[in-house]
Write a protein that holds these residues in place. Structure first.
Motif, PDB file in Angstrom:
ATOM      1  N   ALA A  95       6.289  -0.549   5.159  1.00  0.00           N
ATOM      2  CA  ALA A  95       6.109  -1.981   4.900  1.00  0.00           C
ATOM      3  C   ALA A  95       5.361  -2.206   3.589  1.00  0.00           C
ATOM      4  CB  ALA A  95       5.366  -2.635   6.067  1.00  0.00           C
ATOM      5  N   VAL A  96       4.278  -1.491   3.383  1.00  0.00           N
ATOM      6  CA  VAL A  96       3.471  -1.665   2.174  1.00  0.00           C
ATOM      7  C   VAL A  96       4.258  -1.263   0.927  1.00  0.00           C
ATOM      8  CG1 VAL A  96       1.419  -0.775   0.970  1.00  0.00           C
ATOM      9  CG2 VAL A  96       1.261  -1.492   3.354  1.00  0.00           C
ATOM     10  N   LEU A 119      -2.573  -6.204   8.698  1.00  0.00           N
ATOM     11  CA  LEU A 119      -1.175  -5.785   8.799  1.00  0.00           C
ATOM     12  C   LEU A 119      -1.048  -4.586   9.723  1.00  0.00           C
ATOM     13  CD1 LEU A 119       1.806  -5.971   8.046  1.00  0.00           C
ATOM     14  CD2 LEU A 119       1.286  -4.568   6.022  1.00  0.00           C
ATOM     15  N   LYS A 126       4.165  -8.451   6.790  1.00  0.00           N
ATOM     16  CA  LYS A 126       3.770  -7.897   5.491  1.00  0.00           C
ATOM     17  C   LYS A 126       3.808  -8.969   4.420  1.00  0.00           C
ATOM     18  CE  LYS A 126       4.568  -5.825   1.378  1.00  0.00           C
ATOM     19  NZ  LYS A 126       5.205  -6.433   0.214  1.00  0.00           N
ATOM     20  N   GLU A 150      -4.754  -5.538   4.617  1.00  0.00           N
ATOM     21  CA  GLU A 150      -4.042  -4.332   5.050  1.00  0.00           C
ATOM     22  C   GLU A 150      -4.441  -3.939   6.473  1.00  0.00           C
ATOM     23  OE1 GLU A 150      -3.292  -2.022   0.818  1.00  0.00           O
ATOM     24  OE2 GLU A 150      -5.272  -1.897   1.765  1.00  0.00           O
TER      25      GLU A 150
END
Length: 99
Positions: A51-52, A12, A94, A9
Motif C-alpha cells: 500500500a505504501v 494505516l 492509504k 502510517e
C-alpha cells in the motif's frame, strides 16, 4: 521497516490489520470482540508495504489471493472478487491517510 512510522502510517497499519480481520477473514473466524483478533497480523507488514509503495488494488488483491493459496492452504480463485473488494478498502485507507 528501518524507519519509525509516522502517526498516519501507524494508523494505516492498524486499519489494514482491522480490514484483514473484519473484512478479509479467509478462514472465517471473525467475531466482534474475539480474543483471536490477531489471526492475520503476520500478513499486515507485506500488505502495508504494498500500500505504501502505491500498489493498486489489483496487485494487493493478487497478494491476498496468493496468501490464501500458498500460506493458508485454501483455494482461492484468481481474480477473487472478495480479495479485490478488500484491496480497494486498503487502497482507500492509504489514500485517505497518506495521499
Amino acid at each position: 521497516m528501518s524507519k519509525k512510522l509516522s502517526r498516519q502510517e501507524k494508523e494505516l497499519w492498524e486499519r489494514i490489520r482491522i480490514i484483514l480481520w473484519e473484512k478479509w477473514d479467509p478462514i472465517g473466524v471473525y467475531e466482534p470482540d474475539s480474543e483471536w483478533d490477531d489471526e492475520y497480523d503476520s500478513y499486515v507488514p507485506h500488505i502495508f508495504l504494498l500500500a505504501v509503495e502505491g500498489c493498486d488494488h489489483i496487485r494487493i488483491a493478487a497478494s491476498l489471493t496468493a496468501t490464501i493459496n500458498q500460506n493458508i492452504g485454501l483455494s482461492a480463485a484468481d481474480k477473487n472478487e472478495h480479495d479485490i473488494h478488500v484491496a480497494k478498502l486498503i487502497v482507500a485507507a492509504k489514500q485517505e491517510l497518506l495521499g
